[in-house]
Scaffold this motif. Structure first.
Motif, PDB file in Angstrom:
ATOM      1  N   ALA A 121       4.442  12.627 -13.607  1.00 18.82           N
ATOM      2  CA  ALA A 121       5.441  11.590 -13.902  1.00 18.82           C
ATOM      3  C   ALA A 121       6.831  12.183 -14.080  1.00 18.82           C
ATOM      4  O   ALA A 121       7.617  11.716 -14.924  1.00 18.82           O
ATOM      5  N   ASP A 122       7.150  13.201 -13.279  1.00 22.51           N
ATOM      6  CA  ASP A 122       8.518  13.731 -13.281  1.00 22.51           C
ATOM      7  C   ASP A 122       9.483  12.599 -12.890  1.00 22.51           C
ATOM      8  O   ASP A 122       9.265  11.899 -11.895  1.00 22.51           O
ATOM      9  N   ILE A 123      10.542  12.450 -13.678  1.00 19.75           N
ATOM     10  CA  ILE A 123      11.416  11.286 -13.523  1.00 19.75           C
ATOM     11  C   ILE A 123      12.076  11.261 -12.143  1.00 19.75           C
ATOM     12  O   ILE A 123      12.038  10.243 -11.437  1.00 19.75           O
ATOM     13  N   THR A 124      12.674  12.346 -11.739  1.00 20.79           N
ATOM     14  CA  THR A 124      13.403  12.374 -10.469  1.00 20.79           C
ATOM     15  C   THR A 124      12.463  12.192  -9.290  1.00 20.79           C
ATOM     16  O   THR A 124      12.713  11.377  -8.380  1.00 20.79           O
ATOM     17  N   THR A 125      11.372  12.941  -9.282  1.00 21.32           N
ATOM     18  CA  THR A 125      10.425  12.865  -8.171  1.00 21.32           C
ATOM     19  C   THR A 125       9.835  11.465  -8.033  1.00 21.32           C
ATOM     20  O   THR A 125       9.793  10.887  -6.933  1.00 21.32           O
ATOM     21  N   THR A 126       9.370  10.915  -9.150  1.00 23.64           N
ATOM     22  CA  THR A 126       8.739   9.597  -9.113  1.00 23.64           C
ATOM     23  C   THR A 126       9.732   8.509  -8.735  1.00 23.64           C
ATOM     24  O   THR A 126       9.427   7.605  -7.949  1.00 23.64           O
ATOM     25  N   SER A 127      10.939   8.590  -9.291  1.00 22.81           N
ATOM     26  CA  SER A 127      11.960   7.581  -8.997  1.00 22.81           C
ATOM     27  C   SER A 127      12.301   7.567  -7.517  1.00 22.81           C
ATOM     28  O   SER A 127      12.385   6.504  -6.893  1.00 22.81           O
ATOM     29  N   LEU A 128      12.509   8.745  -6.947  1.00 21.16           N
ATOM     30  CA  LEU A 128      12.839   8.812  -5.522  1.00 21.16           C
ATOM     31  C   LEU A 128      11.676   8.334  -4.657  1.00 21.16           C
ATOM     32  O   LEU A 128      11.885   7.690  -3.628  1.00 21.16           O
ATOM     33  N   ALA A 129      10.449   8.634  -5.061  1.00 17.08           N
ATOM     34  CA  ALA A 129       9.291   8.220  -4.273  1.00 17.08           C
ATOM     35  C   ALA A 129       9.201   6.695  -4.208  1.00 17.08           C
ATOM     36  O   ALA A 129       8.958   6.124  -3.133  1.00 17.08           O
ATOM     37  N   PHE A 130       9.401   6.033  -5.332  1.00 11.31           N
ATOM     38  CA  PHE A 130       9.353   4.565  -5.321  1.00 11.31           C
ATOM     39  C   PHE A 130      10.519   3.991  -4.511  1.00 11.31           C
ATOM     40  O   PHE A 130      10.341   3.057  -3.719  1.00 11.31           O
ATOM     41  N   GLY A 131      11.706   4.523  -4.719  1.00 16.93           N
ATOM     42  CA  GLY A 131      12.863   4.005  -3.998  1.00 16.93           C
ATOM     43  C   GLY A 131      12.768   4.220  -2.493  1.00 16.93           C
ATOM     44  O   GLY A 131      13.073   3.312  -1.697  1.00 16.93           O
ATOM     45  N   ILE A 132      12.319   5.408  -2.086  1.00 14.53           N
ATOM     46  CA  ILE A 132      12.207   5.708  -0.658  1.00 14.53           C
ATOM     47  C   ILE A 132      11.126   4.859  -0.006  1.00 14.53           C
ATOM     48  O   ILE A 132      11.285   4.388   1.124  1.00 14.53           O
ATOM     49  N   SER A 133      10.026   4.628  -0.711  1.00 10.45           N
ATOM     50  CA  SER A 133       8.942   3.831  -0.128  1.00 10.45           C
ATOM     51  C   SER A 133       9.396   2.404   0.151  1.00 10.45           C
ATOM     52  O   SER A 133       9.087   1.839   1.210  1.00 10.45           O
ATOM     53  N   VAL A 134      10.147   1.810  -0.777  1.00 13.29           N
ATOM     54  CA  VAL A 134      10.674   0.464  -0.533  1.00 13.29           C
ATOM     55  C   VAL A 134      11.670   0.483   0.617  1.00 13.29           C
ATOM     56  O   VAL A 134      11.678  -0.415   1.477  1.00 13.29           O
ATOM     57  N   LEU A 135      12.504   1.499   0.657  1.00 11.31           N
ATOM     58  CA  LEU A 135      13.517   1.598   1.709  1.00 11.31           C
ATOM     59  C   LEU A 135      12.882   1.675   3.092  1.00 11.31           C
ATOM     60  O   LEU A 135      13.228   0.902   3.997  1.00 11.31           O
ATOM     61  N   ALA A 179       3.856  10.243  -8.871  1.00 16.46           N
ATOM     62  CA  ALA A 179       3.779  10.327 -10.333  1.00 16.46           C
ATOM     63  C   ALA A 179       2.555  11.127 -10.767  1.00 16.46           C
ATOM     64  O   ALA A 179       2.632  11.956 -11.702  1.00 16.46           O
ATOM     65  N   ILE A 180       1.420  10.903 -10.121  1.00 21.86           N
ATOM     66  CA  ILE A 180       0.204  11.666 -10.467  1.00 21.86           C
ATOM     67  C   ILE A 180       0.402  13.142 -10.149  1.00 21.86           C
ATOM     68  O   ILE A 180       0.068  14.029 -10.954  1.00 21.86           O
ATOM     69  N   ALA A 181       0.961  13.429  -8.972  1.00 25.95           N
ATOM     70  CA  ALA A 181       1.100  14.819  -8.542  1.00 25.95           C
ATOM     71  C   ALA A 181       2.118  15.588  -9.371  1.00 25.95           C
ATOM     72  O   ALA A 181       1.958  16.806  -9.596  1.00 25.95           O
ATOM     73  N   SER A 182       3.188  14.920  -9.822  1.00 25.51           N
ATOM     74  CA  SER A 182       4.261  15.613 -10.526  1.00 25.51           C
ATOM     75  C   SER A 182       4.182  15.479 -12.037  1.00 25.51           C
ATOM     76  O   SER A 182       5.072  15.973 -12.741  1.00 25.51           O
ATOM     77  N   PHE A 197       0.837  -1.209   0.000  1.00 24.81           N
ATOM     78  CA  PHE A 197       0.000   0.000   0.000  1.00 24.81           C
ATOM     79  C   PHE A 197       0.869   1.255   0.000  1.00 24.81           C
ATOM     80  O   PHE A 197       0.652   2.184  -0.792  1.00 24.81           O
ATOM     81  N   VAL A 198       1.862   1.288   0.879  1.00 25.17           N
ATOM     82  CA  VAL A 198       2.732   2.467   0.957  1.00 25.17           C
ATOM     83  C   VAL A 198       3.518   2.641  -0.336  1.00 25.17           C
ATOM     84  O   VAL A 198       3.694   3.772  -0.831  1.00 25.17           O
ATOM     85  N   LEU A 199       4.000   1.545  -0.917  1.00 29.45           N
ATOM     86  CA  LEU A 199       4.750   1.636  -2.170  1.00 29.45           C
ATOM     87  C   LEU A 199       3.925   2.277  -3.278  1.00 29.45           C
ATOM     88  O   LEU A 199       4.386   3.206  -3.963  1.00 29.45           O
ATOM     89  N   VAL A 200       2.702   1.810  -3.462  1.00 31.68           N
ATOM     90  CA  VAL A 200       1.853   2.356  -4.530  1.00 31.68           C
ATOM     91  C   VAL A 200       1.375   3.761  -4.175  1.00 31.68           C
ATOM     92  O   VAL A 200       1.334   4.655  -5.041  1.00 31.68           O
ATOM     93  N   PHE A 201       1.052   3.978  -2.915  1.00 29.70           N
ATOM     94  CA  PHE A 201       0.562   5.294  -2.516  1.00 29.70           C
ATOM     95  C   PHE A 201       1.644   6.354  -2.684  1.00 29.70           C
ATOM     96  O   PHE A 201       1.386   7.455  -3.207  1.00 29.70           O
ATOM     97  N   PHE A 202       2.875   6.063  -2.241  1.00 29.17           N
ATOM     98  CA  PHE A 202       3.977   7.012  -2.407  1.00 29.17           C
ATOM     99  C   PHE A 202       4.365   7.167  -3.878  1.00 29.17           C
ATOM    100  O   PHE A 202       4.440   8.275  -4.414  1.00 29.17           O
ATOM    101  N   GLY A 203       4.662   6.012  -4.510  1.00 26.37           N
ATOM    102  CA  GLY A 203       5.217   6.065  -5.852  1.00 26.37           C
ATOM    103  C   GLY A 203       4.246   6.581  -6.890  1.00 26.37           C
ATOM    104  O   GLY A 203       4.531   7.562  -7.607  1.00 26.37           O
ATOM    105  N   CYS A 204       3.082   5.939  -6.987  1.00 26.93           N
ATOM    106  CA  CYS A 204       2.096   6.373  -7.976  1.00 26.93           C
ATOM    107  C   CYS A 204       1.500   7.724  -7.601  1.00 26.93           C
ATOM    108  O   CYS A 204       1.169   8.535  -8.480  1.00 26.93           O
ATOM    109  N   GLY A 205       1.373   7.970  -6.291  1.00 33.47           N
ATOM    110  CA  GLY A 205       0.883   9.283  -5.882  1.00 33.47           C
ATOM    111  C   GLY A 205       1.820  10.399  -6.312  1.00 33.47           C
ATOM    112  O   GLY A 205       1.375  11.460  -6.776  1.00 33.47           O
TER     113      GLY A 205
END
Length: 356
Positions: free
Chosen positions: A38-52, A33-36, A23-31
């Protein structure tokens, strides 16, 4: 996939951890991507940080998969039993769909939002930023997922003690790097649950194309799970019910490399000892003389295994080779020694006889 707890949690707690982590992975990462947009840097960090953060938070409970591809790859590699893989996938799908529902509900409350094509879904062709073809989309997803699984399996390898406590950093950074490469191409899946969770709310095109982002990550995960052992070797005992044996074996109990019976560490040889394939589960096969020599204990402490007809019987210990000294030998008393003599006068060693 962090280190195992000394007190393994029950399956319901593991599944709850997988639901929350996905839930957190999709909420952070896809959230993000929707908000930005699909900005590459923002979305990439969101997915990576959520897994971390979730690997640190609940990885000690479930292993921190949050991804059906990770569970399948771990199952192929023998790190987890296949029955647990099935339960994990269901939990991950539940967490991803809940996150997709929450995002859809929140963003529908904003002006001008269109869920069709706006839910951070994956796609190819006209659904891709660079109009990538289907075969290329499948190829990049297979390769990306395989790389991700190789990193996970290596970072959590029991032989890799140098980073045992920091494996979530390696996994999170790997996912961040993959998103930076793959977002312009497919939007980056490498996770069937992440793709399904938002595709349900992302319109007909997303639903039509989501199959590719289920098949390709699972294929990539299987490739990594199979090839890791051949490239780097195994990190230890295969989990019973996992690996390519699918819980098989050549005994009735079945299960993995050891036929469903748990090996035991032998301090005399410094190796794991394989149990016998027949007979009592705790009885061990005698090694061949040309393969292995056992260090024998002293004769007076040595126990010899019973004949095959008496599988669970143990022979009596061998008699000491040196007989005891004559003065230490015990002999039954002679009849004269067994006779009782009354005590000397004035000596009392038992109560008086009761009066008649």
């Amino acid at each position: 996939m962090t280190a195992e707890s000394l007190d393994p949690p029950a399956l319901p707690r593991k599944l709850a951890a997988e639901v929350l982590g996905t839930f957190v992975l999709v909420f952070f990462g896809c959230g993000a991507a929707i908000a930005s947009g699909a900005d590459i840097t923002t979305t990439s960090l969101a997915f990576g940080i959520s897994v971390l953060v979730m690997a640190f938070a609940v990885g000690h409970i479930s292993g921190g998969h949050f991804n059906p591809a990770v569970s399948v790859g771990a199952g192929v590699a023998g790190r987890i039993a296949w029955i647990d893989v099935a339960f994990y996938i269901v939990a991950q799908l539940v967490g991803a769909i809940l996150a997709g529902l929450v995002l859809f509900t929140i963003w529908k409350g904003t002006e001008g939002f269109d869920a069709d094509g706006g839910m951070a879904t994956n796609g190819w062709g006209d659904q891709s930023a660079h109009d990538i073809s289907l075969w290329a989309a499948l190829l990049i997803e297979v390769i990306g997922t395989a790389v991700f699984l190789w990193v996970i399996l290596a970072a959590t390898d029991k032989r890799n003690k140098a980073i045992a406590s920091s494996a979530p950093f390696a996994i999170g950074l790997a996912l961040t790097g993959l998103h930076m490469v793959m977002i312009p191409l497919t939007g980056t899946s490498v996770n069937p649950a992440r793709s399904i969770g938002v595709a349900i709310f992302g319109g007909s095109d997303a639903i039509t194309q989501v199959w590719a982002f289920i098949v390709a990550p699972l294929v990539g995960a299987a490739i990594a799970g199979i090839s890791y052992a051949f490239i780097f070797g195994r990190d230890g005992m295969e989990v019973v019910g996992g690996g390519l044996t699918f819980g098989g074996g050549n005994t009735a109990q079945g299960g993995g490399q050891w036929g469903g019976q748990q090996p035991v560490w032998d301090p005399n040889t410094g190796q794991w000892v394989q149990p016998q394939q027949q007979g009592a589960p705790q009885q061990w096969a005698q090694p061949a003389h040309e393969q292995q020599q056992w260090s024998q204990p002293p004769a007076e402490q040595q126990w010899a295994p019973a004949p095959p007809a008496q599988e669970q019987q143990w022979a009596q210990p061998q008699a000491p080779q040196t007989p005891p000294a004559p003065e230490q030998q015990w002999a039954p008393p002679t009849p004269e020694q067994q006779q009782w003599a009354p005590p000397a006068e004035g000596t009392q060693i038992r109560p008086n006889d009761p009066p008649q």
